[in-house]
Write an enzyme that holds these catalytic residues in place. Structure first.
Site, mmCIF file in Angstrom:
data_model
loop_
_atom_site.group_PDB
_atom_site.id
_atom_site.type_symbol
_atom_site.label_atom_id
_atom_site.label_comp_id
_atom_site.label_asym_id
_atom_site.label_seq_id
_atom_site.Cartn_x
_atom_site.Cartn_y
_atom_site.Cartn_z
ATOM 1 N N GLU A 60 0.744 -1.246 -0.071
ATOM 2 C CA GLU A 60 -0.100 -0.207 -0.137
ATOM 3 C C GLU A 60 0.914 1.288 0.009
ATOM 4 O OE1 GLU A 60 -2.571 -3.255 1.127
ATOM 5 O OE2 GLU A 60 -0.735 -2.548 1.846
ATOM 6 N N HIS A 129 -10.864 -5.806 9.864
ATOM 7 C CA HIS A 129 -11.268 -5.675 8.536
ATOM 8 C C HIS A 129 -12.855 -5.056 8.726
ATOM 9 C CE1 HIS A 129 -8.044 -8.064 7.526
ATOM 10 N NE2 HIS A 129 -8.050 -7.552 6.260
#
Length: 331
Positions: A60, A129
């Site tokens: 990322e 998540h």
């Protein structure tokens, strides 16, 4: 007017903007052949190829840095961040670089970049998540933050975000991808900083974001059966925030409640409630209420997870006490 899912609306918005502007591209993990884990981008790589729908390694910070550089040099990248929880991995590139370059360059450089990600619990995805981290980036000057609550908002806000010359973070709720709403076939954009009044009322104003808009509407239905009229407002964007519409509504109803799926402490509910208290104080007949998620890591257990976020019943209960003047007696 046709009805399509939120997923289809986002896909349409991206495809239309990729066709319109050849400098636009999508970059992220599993965005090409896989179409993301939620299949929102399915079919885009077939039309636009792997040079404009770019799969990346699990890195990322790396692909976010690439996007910031591309935006500074004339492109309009759309960074697909698989889960909102991964924002922590790109905070330097997003908050120290993208958000500040326009200011630090004296206005000579822009970063027309979109980070497309998600929020929301109750999907049984556990603590890493399931977070709703929009308040995190709303705290950073230089970033705009959009929170679509339906397919209609998702398409209009996405197209506006891509055309904006500033970095925008847009959060979609993971549980809403299959929810359908009326979406025009012709092109439209939703301006940032313009809230929507989704239901008019007289007794209390419910200001709700993202997934909580549906919760607020359901709570308003419950209250209506008891003779309580609730007005429901969707800010659509929290940066910029449409204070005018919110304050006008609160001055009419004299009561307000803010509902958001982020953690309640130091979050969006506190910010909006504070602005209402400061700027509509003499119009209030009761303290401004707020309801966010519990200040705990999101549990995996369904029985525990479901009670961490606001529900229509809990919102209606608190609003009812406020309207009837029983709030402090209940406490």
């Amino acid at each position: 007017m046709r009805k399509i899912t939120l997923s289809q609306a986002v896909n349409e918005a991206l495809a239309e903007e990729l066709r319109r502007d050849p400098t636009t591209f999508i970059i992220g993990e599993d965005v090409a052949e896989a179409g993301t884990p939620f299949k929102v981008l399915s079919g885009l790589v077939e039309e636009f190829g792997t040079e404009r729908v770019i799969d990346t390694p699990i890195a990322e910070p790396g692909f976010m840095g690439i996007a910031v550089g591309a935006a500074m040099t004339g492109a309009r990248p759309i960074v697909d961040l698989m889960f909102g929880d991964f924002l922590f991995l790109i905070m330097d590139q997003l908050c120290n670089q993208a958000a500040k370059i326009h200011y630090m360059s004296g206005g000579k450089l822009n970063v027309p970049l979109v980070v497309r990600t998600n929020l929301g619990a109750t999907r049984r995805s556990a603590a890493q998540h399931s977070q709703s981290l929009h308040a995190l980036v709303a705290h950073i000057p230089g970033l705009k933050v959009a929170l679509p609550s339906s397919a209609y908002e998702a398409k209009g806000l996405m197209k506006t975000a891509i055309r904006d010359n500033n970095p925008v973070v847009i959060f979609e709720d993971k549980l809403m991808y299959n929810d359908k709403a009326e979406v025009p076939e012709e092109e439209y954009l939703i301006p940032f900083g313009e809230a929507a009044i989704l239901r008019e009322g007289q007794d209390i104003t419910l200001v709700a974001t993202s997934s909580m808009v549906q919760v607020a509407l359901a709570a308003a239905d419950i209250l209506a059966k008891e003779g309580i009229s609730a007005e429901v407002i969707d800010p659509r964007t929290i940066v910029p925030l449409d204070e005018e519409t919110i304050l006008k509504s609160v001055k009419k109803t004299s009561r307000a409640m803010v509902i958001d799926e982020g953690h309640q402490s130091f979050g969006i509910t506190g910010e909006i409630a504070s602005r209402i208290s400061e700027k509509a104080f003499y119009h209030l007949d009761a303290p401004v209420l707020r309801m966010g998620a519990m200040d705990v890591p999101v549990p995996f257990s369904p029985a525990l997870e479901d009670i961490t976020v606001p529900t229509p019943e809990r919102v209606a209960e608190k609003a009812r006490l406020s309207v009837r003047g029983e709030l402090f007696h209940a406490a």
